[in-house]
Write a protein that holds these residues in place. Sequence first.
Motif, PDB file in Angstrom:
ATOM      1  N   PHE A 277       0.826  -1.197   0.000  1.00 54.36           N
ATOM      2  CA  PHE A 277       0.000   0.000   0.000  1.00 54.36           C
ATOM      3  C   PHE A 277       0.862   1.248   0.000  1.00 54.36           C
ATOM      4  N   GLU A 278       0.614   2.114  -0.977  1.00 52.11           N
ATOM      5  CA  GLU A 278       1.152   3.473  -1.004  1.00 52.11           C
ATOM      6  C   GLU A 278      -0.005   4.379  -1.422  1.00 52.11           C
ATOM      7  N   PRO A 279      -0.237   5.479  -0.704  1.00 59.04           N
ATOM      8  CA  PRO A 279      -1.416   6.303  -0.981  1.00 59.04           C
ATOM      9  C   PRO A 279      -1.560   6.717  -2.437  1.00 59.04           C
ATOM     10  N   GLU A 280      -0.486   7.220  -3.064  1.00 61.55           N
ATOM     11  CA  GLU A 280      -0.600   7.694  -4.438  1.00 61.55           C
ATOM     12  C   GLU A 280      -0.952   6.560  -5.387  1.00 61.55           C
ATOM     13  N   ALA A 281      -0.318   5.424  -5.239  1.00 60.71           N
ATOM     14  CA  ALA A 281      -0.620   4.283  -6.113  1.00 60.71           C
ATOM     15  C   ALA A 281      -2.058   3.817  -5.911  1.00 60.71           C
ATOM     16  N   ALA A 282      -2.506   3.763  -4.656  1.00 61.74           N
ATOM     17  CA  ALA A 282      -3.878   3.333  -4.376  1.00 61.74           C
ATOM     18  C   ALA A 282      -4.895   4.318  -4.958  1.00 61.74           C
ATOM     19  N   ILE A 283      -4.631   5.602  -4.787  1.00 61.71           N
ATOM     20  CA  ILE A 283      -5.540   6.629  -5.321  1.00 61.71           C
ATOM     21  C   ILE A 283      -5.619   6.532  -6.843  1.00 61.71           C
ATOM     22  N   GLN A 284      -4.452   6.430  -7.487  1.00 62.79           N
ATOM     23  CA  GLN A 284      -4.455   6.312  -8.951  1.00 62.79           C
ATOM     24  C   GLN A 284      -5.173   5.054  -9.420  1.00 62.79           C
ATOM     25  N   ALA A 285      -4.998   3.949  -8.672  1.00 59.82           N
ATOM     26  CA  ALA A 285      -5.670   2.699  -9.044  1.00 59.82           C
ATOM     27  C   ALA A 285      -7.180   2.853  -8.977  1.00 59.82           C
ATOM     28  N   ILE A 286      -7.659   3.503  -7.927  1.00 61.78           N
ATOM     29  CA  ILE A 286      -9.098   3.737  -7.795  1.00 61.78           C
ATOM     30  C   ILE A 286      -9.597   4.606  -8.947  1.00 61.78           C
ATOM     31  N   GLU A 287      -8.843   5.657  -9.265  1.00 60.56           N
ATOM     32  CA  GLU A 287      -9.250   6.575 -10.329  1.00 60.56           C
ATOM     33  C   GLU A 287      -9.245   5.894 -11.692  1.00 60.56           C
ATOM     34  N   LYS A 288      -8.163   5.218 -12.005  1.00 59.10           N
ATOM     35  CA  LYS A 288      -7.982   4.666 -13.356  1.00 59.10           C
ATOM     36  C   LYS A 288      -8.851   3.442 -13.614  1.00 59.10           C
ATOM     37  N   TYR A 289      -8.950   2.560 -12.602  1.00 57.10           N
ATOM     38  CA  TYR A 289      -9.635   1.283 -12.820  1.00 57.10           C
ATOM     39  C   TYR A 289     -11.031   1.247 -12.210  1.00 57.10           C
ATOM     40  N   LYS A 290     -11.483   2.384 -11.687  1.00 57.99           N
ATOM     41  CA  LYS A 290     -12.844   2.530 -11.180  1.00 57.99           C
ATOM     42  C   LYS A 290     -13.190   1.446 -10.159  1.00 57.99           C
ATOM     43  N   ILE A 291     -12.333   1.320  -9.163  1.00 60.05           N
ATOM     44  CA  ILE A 291     -12.557   0.367  -8.079  1.00 60.05           C
ATOM     45  C   ILE A 291     -13.868   0.726  -7.382  1.00 60.05           C
ATOM     46  N   ASN A 292     -14.716  -0.275  -7.134  1.00 61.52           N
ATOM     47  CA  ASN A 292     -15.974   0.030  -6.439  1.00 61.52           C
ATOM     48  C   ASN A 292     -16.125  -0.684  -5.097  1.00 61.52           C
ATOM     49  N   LYS A 293     -15.386  -1.782  -4.893  1.00 62.00           N
ATOM     50  CA  LYS A 293     -15.402  -2.480  -3.599  1.00 62.00           C
ATOM     51  C   LYS A 293     -13.957  -2.528  -3.087  1.00 62.00           C
ATOM     52  N   LEU A 294     -13.777  -2.170  -1.835  1.00 61.85           N
ATOM     53  CA  LEU A 294     -12.414  -1.959  -1.333  1.00 61.85           C
ATOM     54  C   LEU A 294     -12.263  -2.544   0.062  1.00 61.85           C
ATOM     55  N   TYR A 295     -11.176  -3.311   0.278  1.00 60.95           N
ATOM     56  CA  TYR A 295     -10.805  -3.739   1.626  1.00 60.95           C
ATOM     57  C   TYR A 295      -9.564  -2.965   2.054  1.00 60.95           C
ATOM     58  N   THR A 296      -9.621  -2.410   3.256  1.00 57.61           N
ATOM     59  CA  THR A 296      -8.497  -1.636   3.780  1.00 57.61           C
ATOM     60  C   THR A 296      -8.289  -1.946   5.251  1.00 57.61           C
ATOM     61  N   ILE A 297      -7.178  -1.465   5.757  1.00 56.58           N
ATOM     62  CA  ILE A 297      -6.939  -1.333   7.189  1.00 56.58           C
ATOM     63  C   ILE A 297      -7.151   0.140   7.496  1.00 56.58           C
ATOM     64  N   ALA A 298      -7.741   0.455   8.630  1.00 52.29           N
ATOM     65  CA  ALA A 298      -8.169   1.836   8.917  1.00 52.29           C
ATOM     66  C   ALA A 298      -7.082   2.869   8.665  1.00 52.29           C
ATOM     67  N   MET A 299      -5.839   2.517   8.956  1.00 49.58           N
ATOM     68  CA  MET A 299      -4.741   3.474   8.755  1.00 49.58           C
ATOM     69  C   MET A 299      -4.554   3.813   7.279  1.00 49.58           C
ATOM     70  N   MET A 300      -4.930   2.887   6.379  1.00 48.53           N
ATOM     71  CA  MET A 300      -4.873   3.194   4.952  1.00 48.53           C
ATOM     72  C   MET A 300      -5.865   4.301   4.611  1.00 48.53           C
ATOM     73  N   TYR A 307      -3.865  12.795   2.556  1.00 45.61           N
ATOM     74  CA  TYR A 307      -2.956  12.968   1.426  1.00 45.61           C
ATOM     75  C   TYR A 307      -3.142  14.368   0.827  1.00 45.61           C
ATOM     76  N   PRO A 308      -2.054  15.033   0.422  1.00 45.01           N
ATOM     77  CA  PRO A 308      -2.166  16.405  -0.109  1.00 45.01           C
ATOM     78  C   PRO A 308      -3.145  16.501  -1.279  1.00 45.01           C
ATOM     79  N   ASP A 309      -4.013  17.483  -1.211  1.00 47.79           N
ATOM     80  CA  ASP A 309      -4.984  17.789  -2.274  1.00 47.79           C
ATOM     81  C   ASP A 309      -5.913  16.611  -2.584  1.00 47.79           C
ATOM     82  N   ILE A 310      -6.218  15.797  -1.578  1.00 47.42           N
ATOM     83  CA  ILE A 310      -7.067  14.628  -1.824  1.00 47.42           C
ATOM     84  C   ILE A 310      -8.465  15.044  -2.300  1.00 47.42           C
ATOM     85  N   GLU A 311      -8.892  16.237  -1.906  1.00 48.39           N
ATOM     86  CA  GLU A 311     -10.228  16.684  -2.307  1.00 48.39           C
ATOM     87  C   GLU A 311     -10.328  16.918  -3.813  1.00 48.39           C
ATOM     88  N   LYS A 312      -9.188  16.988  -4.483  1.00 51.05           N
ATOM     89  CA  LYS A 312      -9.199  17.187  -5.937  1.00 51.05           C
ATOM     90  C   LYS A 312      -9.158  15.871  -6.714  1.00 51.05           C
TER      91      LYS A 312
END
Length: 549
Positions: A277-300, A307-312
């Motif tokens: 897990f790395e925030p930027e890679a995870a964010i890009q994966a969600i954006e690019k591949y349109k992830i709709n179901k996600l398992y995480t650990i709360a700290m993720m 993460y900087p500018d996450i609202e954008k």
Amino acid sequence: MEEVLRKNWPEGLSKKLEYRSGERPLHEYLIQNAEEMPEEPAYIYYGNTITWKDLEYDTRRFAGFLKSKGIAKGECVGVFMQNCPQYLITHYAAQMLGTVVVPLNPMYKESELEYFINEAGIKAIVSGDELYQRIENVSDTTPSLQFSITTNYADYLPDSPTLPVPAELLMEKNIGTAYDMKEVTETAEPLPETEPIDIWNDVGLMVFTSGTTGRPKAALLTYGNALFKTAATAQGYRLEQEDRTLASAPLSHIAGMVMGVNIPVYSALQSVLLTRFEPEAAIQAIEKYKINKLYTIAMMNAAILNYPDIEKRDLNSLELNFATSFGMQVDESLAEKWKRITEGCILLEASYGLSETHTCDTFMPIEHIKFGTCGIATYDTSFRIVDTETGEDLPPGEQGEIAVKNPGVFKGYLNRPEETDETLREGWVFTGDIGKIDEDGYLYFIGRVKEMIKSSGFSVFPGDVEAMMSEHEAVAQVACVGVPDAEKGEVVKAFVVLNPSYETSISEKELVEWARDKMAAYKYPRAIEFIEEMPSTSSGKVLRRFLKE
């Protein structure tokens, strides 16, 4: 108790567990996927699309290699890698042969590896290049280990990755004296037939538990245990072939295995696989591949929210996020922040479970989320709350030891008959966890029996204090232990990681005073120590014993 456990079963969700293709080991589901949807994407690894046909063929070839080297049914194969397609291939190749998969955490060092290899009698290990030297270093003291295979994570990278690639994926190949997985997979004859499996009796997985005392024990789990918990979780959370998931939690951990190794194969859904897990890679994966179901650990979730500018960023494809409260709580505050940043994604506590039951003994009803709980009993699952002194069953609302029974329950501990008899009694797993079930059938996890703190004769559970401490906005993470006290026997000490904005604006004394106003006199922390980072496992579970030491 049974009537209470089913009180809040989700409306419209079948109460009967229906296996997608019957009671078959999961590697047969992989074969079925390759036959029925050969060109459909199974996993995407930094832009490399691996179809079901690709995955099944490479798995059969690697199984053919292992068989040619003498690996036989019932023997143990170690998997010592970070997340990668090679992990999946090794796992299912071993199971096609009827062997026992032994996940080895990539954080293990030589002394730990030596113990696990010898305890399980591991015959072969597949490791990442960057980890192989550790195996070499213990080769003289691990007589059961006959050979090793190494793999370079970059072997499955595309020429032009679509996501940020961690540095360890770009390291040069280092085979040493081991076999190279890429080479042997390309040259081996595919396994023509899989080994016959007695699904409810043959052991397919050996998971080492991280108990609070003593050396880890090896829990023996059957092929049926894995199928049952995978199917129950998929049906409870309504995971379908059309869904798209992200696998970034460690596959070597039992929860990451269910979500990243088992469910994509069982449900034939598409999963984006990240080595870690790395925030930027995870964010890009969600954006690019349109992830709709996600398992995480709360700290993720917290890392993404901060993460900087996450609202954008565009996280709007997310619909459901089941998360585990390791290191911090999955509470209503976190869920509301997550809902806002994703424009509607539901965040909830994933489940309660342990290695001895192949985890996921509960699930959270999506329509009736109760924060602070682990949800309700999953399919074909019974719970008891037992008085730790009398052994009598307790009614709803009272605290005691959690006991659980379902088709996911393990066969016992390897070579540990006394420990097996203590834990496994007439099909019930006595978990060593303290909890309660409320009048609506929701399970509360309060703490470990062996982590219980005795203060002035009262029982204090670290998780209870930690949940209350987490209500203070300065607290990013908290873990509590008992420390000796001449007058009270023990008192609570809290270790706190502060939110950055409070690092210079609050003192330990002020936080103690706040806690005293919020908690009973025997419960509130008498001492608080600020630390920069919480010691934890790779899956995010806080290691309280290190804090206590």
